[in-house]
Structures are given as structure tokens and as C-alpha cells.
Design a protein around this motif. Structure first.
Motif, PDB file in Angstrom:
ATOM      1  N   GLU A   7      87.085 -34.278  41.042  1.00 54.73           N
ATOM      2  CA  GLU A   7      86.327 -33.031  40.984  1.00 54.73           C
ATOM      3  C   GLU A   7      87.335 -31.893  40.989  1.00 54.73           C
ATOM      4  OE1 GLU A   7      83.071 -32.509  43.675  1.00 54.73           O
ATOM      5  OE2 GLU A   7      82.638 -34.654  43.653  1.00 54.73           O
ATOM      6  N   LEU A   8      87.615 -31.354  39.817  1.00 57.85           N
ATOM      7  CA  LEU A   8      88.609 -30.298  39.665  1.00 57.85           C
ATOM      8  C   LEU A   8      87.930 -28.935  39.554  1.00 57.85           C
ATOM      9  CD1 LEU A   8      90.904 -32.098  37.081  1.00 57.85           C
ATOM     10  CD2 LEU A   8      91.262 -31.886  39.535  1.00 57.85           C
ATOM     11  N   PRO A   9      88.601 -27.866  40.026  1.00 57.95           N
ATOM     12  CA  PRO A   9      88.021 -26.531  39.889  1.00 57.95           C
ATOM     13  C   PRO A   9      88.027 -26.089  38.429  1.00 57.95           C
ATOM     14  CG  PRO A   9      90.217 -26.387  40.827  1.00 57.95           C
ATOM     15  CD  PRO A   9      89.874 -27.840  40.730  1.00 57.95           C
ATOM     16  N   SER A  10      87.136 -25.207  38.099  1.00 58.69           N
ATOM     17  CA  SER A  10      87.051 -24.697  36.731  1.00 58.69           C
ATOM     18  C   SER A  10      88.289 -23.845  36.415  1.00 58.69           C
ATOM     19  CB  SER A  10      85.796 -23.841  36.576  1.00 58.69           C
ATOM     20  OG  SER A  10      85.823 -23.159  35.345  1.00 58.69           O
ATOM     21  N   PRO A  11      88.848 -23.964  35.221  1.00 55.01           N
ATOM     22  CA  PRO A  11      89.976 -23.115  34.836  1.00 55.01           C
ATOM     23  C   PRO A  11      89.635 -21.627  34.891  1.00 55.01           C
ATOM     24  CG  PRO A  11      89.704 -24.907  33.265  1.00 55.01           C
ATOM     25  CD  PRO A  11      88.527 -24.934  34.184  1.00 55.01           C
ATOM     26  N   SER A  12      88.352 -21.273  34.793  1.00 54.86           N
ATOM     27  CA  SER A  12      87.948 -19.868  34.850  1.00 54.86           C
ATOM     28  C   SER A  12      88.239 -19.255  36.218  1.00 54.86           C
ATOM     29  CB  SER A  12      86.470 -19.714  34.499  1.00 54.86           C
ATOM     30  OG  SER A  12      85.669 -20.335  35.478  1.00 54.86           O
ATOM     31  N   GLN A  13      88.421 -20.078  37.230  1.00 55.42           N
ATOM     32  CA  GLN A  13      88.759 -19.588  38.564  1.00 55.42           C
ATOM     33  C   GLN A  13      90.264 -19.382  38.731  1.00 55.42           C
ATOM     34  OE1 GLN A  13      87.051 -22.732  40.886  1.00 55.42           O
ATOM     35  NE2 GLN A  13      85.114 -21.626  41.157  1.00 55.42           N
ATOM     36  N   TRP A  14      91.041 -19.746  37.716  1.00 54.00           N
ATOM     37  CA  TRP A  14      92.495 -19.702  37.817  1.00 54.00           C
ATOM     38  C   TRP A  14      93.141 -18.933  36.674  1.00 54.00           C
ATOM     39  CZ3 TRP A  14      94.526 -21.165  42.290  1.00 54.00           C
ATOM     40  CH2 TRP A  14      93.729 -21.936  43.125  1.00 54.00           C
ATOM     41  N   GLY A  15      92.455 -17.899  36.167  1.00 53.84           N
ATOM     42  CA  GLY A  15      93.065 -17.024  35.177  1.00 53.84           C
ATOM     43  C   GLY A  15      92.858 -17.421  33.720  1.00 53.84           C
ATOM     44  N   ILE A  26      94.397 -17.847  28.061  1.00 51.61           N
ATOM     45  CA  ILE A  26      94.858 -17.316  29.347  1.00 51.61           C
ATOM     46  C   ILE A  26      94.527 -15.829  29.462  1.00 51.61           C
ATOM     47  CG2 ILE A  26      97.205 -16.747  28.626  1.00 51.61           C
ATOM     48  CD1 ILE A  26      97.891 -18.047  31.505  1.00 51.61           C
ATOM     49  N   ASN A  27      94.138 -15.421  30.639  1.00 53.45           N
ATOM     50  CA  ASN A  27      93.854 -14.023  30.956  1.00 53.45           C
ATOM     51  C   ASN A  27      94.978 -13.567  31.882  1.00 53.45           C
ATOM     52  OD1 ASN A  27      92.657 -11.553  31.365  1.00 53.45           O
ATOM     53  ND2 ASN A  27      91.244 -12.307  32.900  1.00 53.45           N
ATOM     54  N   TRP A  28      96.037 -12.989  31.328  1.00 56.54           N
ATOM     55  CA  TRP A  28      97.229 -12.675  32.102  1.00 56.54           C
ATOM     56  C   TRP A  28      96.938 -11.727  33.250  1.00 56.54           C
ATOM     57  CZ3 TRP A  28     101.228 -15.655  31.816  1.00 56.54           C
ATOM     58  CH2 TRP A  28     101.468 -16.366  30.652  1.00 56.54           C
ATOM     59  N   THR A  29      96.251 -10.621  33.002  1.00 55.50           N
ATOM     60  CA  THR A  29      95.954  -9.673  34.071  1.00 55.50           C
ATOM     61  C   THR A  29      94.831  -8.741  33.658  1.00 55.50           C
ATOM     62  OG1 THR A  29      96.869  -8.007  35.562  1.00 55.50           O
ATOM     63  CG2 THR A  29      97.681  -7.989  33.317  1.00 55.50           C
ATOM     64  N   THR A  30      94.170  -8.199  34.657  1.00 56.38           N
ATOM     65  CA  THR A  30      93.152  -7.184  34.403  1.00 56.38           C
ATOM     66  C   THR A  30      93.621  -5.837  34.938  1.00 56.38           C
ATOM     67  OG1 THR A  30      92.060  -7.736  36.483  1.00 56.38           O
ATOM     68  CG2 THR A  30      91.238  -8.840  34.493  1.00 56.38           C
ATOM     69  N   LEU A  31      94.843  -5.800  35.470  1.00 55.59           N
ATOM     70  CA  LEU A  31      95.390  -4.567  36.028  1.00 55.59           C
ATOM     71  C   LEU A  31      95.946  -3.680  34.921  1.00 55.59           C
ATOM     72  CD1 LEU A  31      97.345  -6.131  39.020  1.00 55.59           C
ATOM     73  CD2 LEU A  31      95.134  -4.984  39.083  1.00 55.59           C
TER      74      LEU A  31
END
Length: 75
Positions: A7-15, A26-31
Motif C-alpha cells: 500500500e503505497l502513498p499516491s505520487p500526488s502527495q509527493w510533488g 513533476i510539480n517542482w514548486t508552487t512558490l
């Protein structure tokens, strides 16, 4: 032989973001870019009189202790 199902976490929780057509990107940053978000970290190199070349004054900011003039520039 049986293999346990992890049971692995969703990649959406890790960027990562799910692409509309499938797959992940990949979502590098929202800053915001640091140079735009931290304008108060701008410093000038004025030693005595600015003579209209002060970076801080051009950016509509007051000189600070970070500046070589130690905040003593005047318009």
C-alpha cells in the motif's frame, strides 16, 4: 509463491501531478521566484551619495542595513 501487495502513498502527495492523458509530471514548486518574492533583500552598493544609481530607490524601496550605505542613501 505469493507476493504481498504494497500500500503505497499516491505520487500526488509527493510533488507529482496527474497528466490529463495519463502518467505523471513533476510539480517542482508552487512558490514564487525568490527575486520577486523577497524584494526587501535587495541591496545597493552605494558608498556615499547615490547620484541616482541606487538599486533600492529604483525599486521604490528604502535602503536597509544590508546596503553598503547602511541605509543612508537619499534621493
Amino acid at each position: 509463491m505469493m507476493t504481498p501487495a504494497l500500500e503505497l502513498p499516491s505520487p500526488s502527495q509527493w510533488g507529482w501531478r496527474k497528466k490529463p492523458g495519463g502518467g505523471w509530471s513533476i510539480n517542482w514548486t508552487t512558490l514564487p521566484e525568490a527575486s520577486k518574492a523577497c524584494r526587501e533583500l535587495l541591496r545597493c552598493g552605494c558608498k556615499n551619495a547615490c547620484k541616482g544609481r541606487c538599486k533600492c530607490q529604483k525599486a521604490a524601496l528604502q535602503c536597509t542595513g544590508l546596503c553598503q550605505c547602511s541605509g543612508q542613501c537619499s534621493a
